[in-house]
Design a protein around this motif. Structure first.
Motif, mmCIF file in Angstrom:
data_model
loop_
_atom_site.group_PDB
_atom_site.id
_atom_site.type_symbol
_atom_site.label_atom_id
_atom_site.label_comp_id
_atom_site.label_asym_id
_atom_site.label_seq_id
_atom_site.Cartn_x
_atom_site.Cartn_y
_atom_site.Cartn_z
ATOM 1 N N PRO A 1 -33.625 -5.113 -78.038
ATOM 2 C CA PRO A 1 -33.667 -3.649 -78.132
ATOM 3 C C PRO A 1 -32.267 -3.063 -78.332
ATOM 4 O O PRO A 1 -31.261 -3.720 -78.025
ATOM 5 C CB PRO A 1 -34.235 -3.238 -76.772
ATOM 6 C CG PRO A 1 -33.798 -4.335 -75.844
ATOM 7 C CD PRO A 1 -33.826 -5.601 -76.666
ATOM 8 N N ASP A 2 -32.218 -1.852 -78.840
ATOM 9 C CA ASP A 2 -30.958 -1.112 -79.009
ATOM 10 C C ASP A 2 -29.933 -1.883 -79.839
ATOM 11 O O ASP A 2 -28.732 -1.847 -79.555
ATOM 12 C CB ASP A 2 -30.343 -0.754 -77.648
ATOM 13 C CG ASP A 2 -31.284 0.058 -76.774
ATOM 14 O OD1 ASP A 2 -31.935 0.975 -77.314
ATOM 15 O OD2 ASP A 2 -31.368 -0.221 -75.567
ATOM 16 N N ARG B 1 -22.540 0.780 -73.176
ATOM 17 C CA ARG B 1 -21.656 0.544 -74.322
ATOM 18 C C ARG B 1 -20.354 1.327 -74.131
ATOM 19 O O ARG B 1 -19.259 0.829 -74.410
ATOM 20 C CB ARG B 1 -22.332 0.986 -75.633
ATOM 21 C CG ARG B 1 -23.416 0.055 -76.154
ATOM 22 C CD ARG B 1 -24.013 0.653 -77.417
ATOM 23 N NE ARG B 1 -25.206 -0.025 -77.867
ATOM 24 C CZ ARG B 1 -25.225 -1.028 -78.740
ATOM 25 N NH1 ARG B 1 -24.101 -1.478 -79.232
ATOM 26 N NH2 ARG B 1 -26.371 -1.571 -79.114
ATOM 27 N N SER C 1 -27.220 -0.301 -73.366
ATOM 28 C CA SER C 1 -27.564 1.121 -73.389
ATOM 29 C C SER C 1 -26.324 1.895 -73.837
ATOM 30 O O SER C 1 -25.203 1.383 -73.772
ATOM 31 C CB SER C 1 -27.985 1.586 -71.994
ATOM 32 O OG SER C 1 -26.877 1.555 -71.104
ATOM 33 N N ASP C 2 -26.516 3.137 -74.287
ATOM 34 C CA ASP C 2 -25.375 3.942 -74.728
ATOM 35 C C ASP C 2 -24.347 4.091 -73.604
ATOM 36 O O ASP C 2 -23.137 4.013 -73.839
ATOM 37 C CB ASP C 2 -25.838 5.327 -75.186
ATOM 38 C CG ASP C 2 -26.593 5.275 -76.509
ATOM 39 O OD1 ASP C 2 -26.687 4.166 -77.098
ATOM 40 O OD2 ASP C 2 -27.089 6.326 -76.950
ATOM 41 N N ASP D 1 -32.105 -0.343 -84.534
ATOM 42 C CA ASP D 1 -32.682 0.785 -83.797
ATOM 43 C C ASP D 1 -31.640 1.529 -82.957
ATOM 44 O O ASP D 1 -31.983 2.317 -82.083
ATOM 45 C CB ASP D 1 -33.869 0.350 -82.932
ATOM 46 C CG ASP D 1 -33.546 -0.825 -82.030
ATOM 47 O OD1 ASP D 1 -32.371 -1.210 -81.946
ATOM 48 O OD2 ASP D 1 -34.484 -1.360 -81.402
ATOM 49 N N SER D 2 -30.379 1.269 -83.233
ATOM 50 C CA SER D 2 -29.280 2.021 -82.625
ATOM 51 C C SER D 2 -28.249 2.252 -83.723
ATOM 52 O O SER D 2 -27.977 1.341 -84.512
ATOM 53 C CB SER D 2 -28.662 1.233 -81.457
ATOM 54 O OG SER D 2 -27.665 1.994 -80.801
ATOM 55 N N THR E 1 -27.532 -2.489 -82.830
ATOM 56 C CA THR E 1 -26.807 -1.629 -83.758
ATOM 57 C C THR E 1 -27.171 -1.931 -85.207
ATOM 58 O O THR E 1 -27.145 -3.076 -85.645
ATOM 59 C CB THR E 1 -25.281 -1.813 -83.579
ATOM 60 O OG1 THR E 1 -24.929 -1.500 -82.239
ATOM 61 C CG2 THR E 1 -24.516 -0.892 -84.525
#
Length: 199
Positions: free
Chosen positions: A156-157, A81, A77-78, A162-163, A159
């Motif tokens: 998911p997420d 990270r 998650s942001d 979808d990030s 880079t």
């Protein structure tokens, strides 16, 4: 939870300058940033070998290795990270204080996180190296099969898929791994370090 006001920093009996003098070289962080598959770890490890052969004490902090130990409790998650980069920045700072050259290989996709890392380490001892490689090429390489999994929605997420990845605005150095082979990338970095009289 302990009260932060009761925590007092204890200065080491051996200074950073004394350690550098004993090692006979400066200490700093080479922060490699770029997409997964761009070549960060490959170039960092190749450079580490050259520095080692020149008797320059160094250590590579690799993203996957750190997430297998120190940061294994963090997600992608942001928020996590950000915490991942904060922790490794603090570790890097300790290595620099020990008189060691640190090579970090982290995607570190967000500009604000890399700016945070620079502040933690100190601007004079932080060298940002952008490992530039088009995402199309990174996907072709896909050494860990991560892009394939991300495209299938299994990661998911991720880079670049979808990030977002925010390219450095003014890195100290940019290496292009589609135009330069590993040896040429290493030579570019060595040239930069010698020009700045860091090695």
């Amino acid at each position: 939870m302990s009260n932060p006001h009761n925590i007092i920093w204890h200065d080491s009996s051996i200074s950073k300058e004394a350690r550098r003098k004993q090692n006979n070289h400066s200490s700093f962080v080479l922060w490699f940033t770029g997409l997964s598959g761009s070549g960060k770890s490959t170039v960092a490890n190749a450079l580490a070998q050259v520095l080692f052969d020149q008797e320059i004490r160094n250590y590579v902090l690799d993203g996957d290795n750190i997430r297998n130990g120190l940061n294994r409790d963090l997600s992608f998650s942001d928020k996590d990270r950000n915490e991942n980069i904060r922790r490794i920045s603090e570790v890097s700072k300790l290595f620099v204080d020990n008189g060691t050259v640190v090579l970090t290989a982290f995607i570190s996709p967000f500009i604000q996180d890399r700016e945070m890392a620079k502040k933690i380490v100190s601007e004079e001892e932080f060298i940002e190296i952008f490992v530039s490689c088009p995402i199309e090429e990174c996907e072709k390489r896909d050494p860990k099969g991560l892009y394939n999994k991300a495209r299938k929605g299994e990661i998911p997420d991720f880079t670049g898929i979808d990030s977002p990845y925010e390219e450095p605005v003014s890195p100290a150095l940019t290496i292009h791994t589609t135009e330069q082979n590993v040896s040429e990338c290493v030579e570019s970095i060595l040239h930069y370090l010698k020009k700045r009289k860091l090695i």
